[in-house]
Design a protein around this motif. Structure first.
Motif, PDB file in Angstrom:
ATOM      1  N   VAL A   1      -7.371   2.850  -8.615  1.00  0.00           N
ATOM      2  CA  VAL A   1      -7.114   3.109  -7.196  1.00  0.00           C
ATOM      3  C   VAL A   1      -8.415   3.045  -6.405  1.00  0.00           C
ATOM      4  O   VAL A   1      -8.461   2.445  -5.324  1.00  0.00           O
ATOM      5  CB  VAL A   1      -6.404   4.470  -7.009  1.00  0.00           C
TER       6      VAL A   1
ATOM      7  N   GLU B   1      -4.132  -5.309  -6.188  1.00  0.00           N
ATOM      8  CA  GLU B   1      -3.397  -4.044  -6.059  1.00  0.00           C
ATOM      9  C   GLU B   1      -2.100  -4.085  -6.857  1.00  0.00           C
ATOM     10  O   GLU B   1      -1.761  -3.121  -7.564  1.00  0.00           O
ATOM     11  CB  GLU B   1      -3.106  -3.739  -4.595  1.00  0.00           C
TER      12      GLU B   1
ATOM     13  N   MET C   1      -9.213  -0.472  -5.730  1.00  0.00           N
ATOM     14  CA  MET C   1      -8.388  -1.006  -4.640  1.00  0.00           C
ATOM     15  C   MET C   1      -8.941  -0.579  -3.280  1.00  0.00           C
ATOM     16  O   MET C   1      -8.979  -1.374  -2.333  1.00  0.00           O
ATOM     17  CB  MET C   1      -6.949  -0.519  -4.774  1.00  0.00           C
TER      18      MET C   1
ATOM     19  N   ARG D   1      -1.268  -1.624  -9.869  1.00  0.00           N
ATOM     20  CA  ARG D   1      -0.093  -0.764  -9.722  1.00  0.00           C
ATOM     21  C   ARG D   1       0.826  -0.955 -10.931  1.00  0.00           C
ATOM     22  O   ARG D   1       1.403  -0.003 -11.440  1.00  0.00           O
ATOM     23  CB  ARG D   1       0.653  -1.059  -8.421  1.00  0.00           C
TER      24      ARG D   1
ATOM     25  N   THR E   1       2.054   1.685  -3.529  1.00  0.00           N
ATOM     26  CA  THR E   1       0.974   2.172  -4.386  1.00  0.00           C
ATOM     27  C   THR E   1       0.714   3.649  -4.116  1.00  0.00           C
ATOM     28  O   THR E   1       0.468   4.431  -5.038  1.00  0.00           O
ATOM     29  CB  THR E   1      -0.304   1.344  -4.189  1.00  0.00           C
TER      30      THR E   1
ATOM     31  N   ARG F   1       0.831  -1.209   0.000  1.00  0.00           N
ATOM     32  CA  ARG F   1       0.000   0.000   0.000  1.00  0.00           C
ATOM     33  C   ARG F   1       0.866   1.260   0.000  1.00  0.00           C
ATOM     34  O   ARG F   1       0.537   2.231  -0.665  1.00  0.00           O
ATOM     35  CB  ARG F   1      -0.960  -0.027   1.174  1.00  0.00           C
TER      36      ARG F   1
ATOM     37  N   TRP G   1      -7.169   7.153   0.265  1.00  0.00           N
ATOM     38  CA  TRP G   1      -6.199   6.058   0.356  1.00  0.00           C
ATOM     39  C   TRP G   1      -5.699   5.911   1.789  1.00  0.00           C
ATOM     40  O   TRP G   1      -5.647   4.809   2.333  1.00  0.00           O
ATOM     41  CB  TRP G   1      -5.022   6.306  -0.594  1.00  0.00           C
TER      42      TRP G   1
END
Length: 166
Positions: free
Chosen positions: A54, A142, A57, A146, A27, A24, A98
């Motif tokens: 995104v 993810e 995710m 990415r 990302t 994470r 995020w």
């Protein structure tokens, strides 16, 4: 007992969380690398803009961590983010969402009962499997998106973050 089989986990729950959060973090740095105007508009070959990937995710991560911890999954794609917009229009809003999602993972991770990752469940009312499989899917998804973000960055002549720096 002479025939007793001793087992040990391949990875501890703490190490698993650190692994997931490492992805994470990477990302997040990928999101940061995008120019504001390209994050929401740049595409190649019919793929979605990176901002949409995104959001996907995020829709998996926070609600997924809660589902793993509690068995309460909710409907796919729906979540509330403590007053934040779930349809961000700027890089700053996307990064705030995020970060909120990352905090939610930490919150729910601490509540996962021992043995829960070996239980069957139906994620988001749609996908049946062991909860460890759902967790790995969130992480794999993810990584996949990415990678698409890396292709976008390279097409914009921007060096993506080193993938090994998690």
């Amino acid at each position: 007992m002479e025939n007793e089989v001793k087992t040990s986990p391949v990875i501890t729950p703490e190490q698993m969380l650190e692994h997931w959060q490492g992805h994470r973090s990477l990302t997040r740095r990928t999101i940061e690398a995008f120019p504001e105007d390209k994050l929401f508009t740049h595409t190649i070959g019919g793929m979605r803009p990176f901002s949409e990937m995104v959001i996907e995710m995020i829709k998996m991560a926070a609600p997924g961590a809660k589902g793993i911890a509690t068995g309460e999954w909710g409907e796919w794609g729906t979540f509330e983010a403590d007053g934040l917009s779930t349809t961000p229009k700027t890089k700053e809003e996307l990064l705030e969402l995020w970060d909120w999602s990352t905090d939610q993972i930490n919150h729910w991770w601490a509540k996962i009962p021992a043995g829960r990752l070996q239980e069957k469940d139906v994620a988001f009312g749609q996908w049946e499997g062991l909860t460890w499989w759902h967790l790995f899917y969130f992480i794999d998804n993810e990584i996949h998106h990415r990678g698409q973000g890396y292709v976008y960055l390279r097409s914009l002549d921007i060096e993506p973050p080193f993938f090994w720096e998690r």
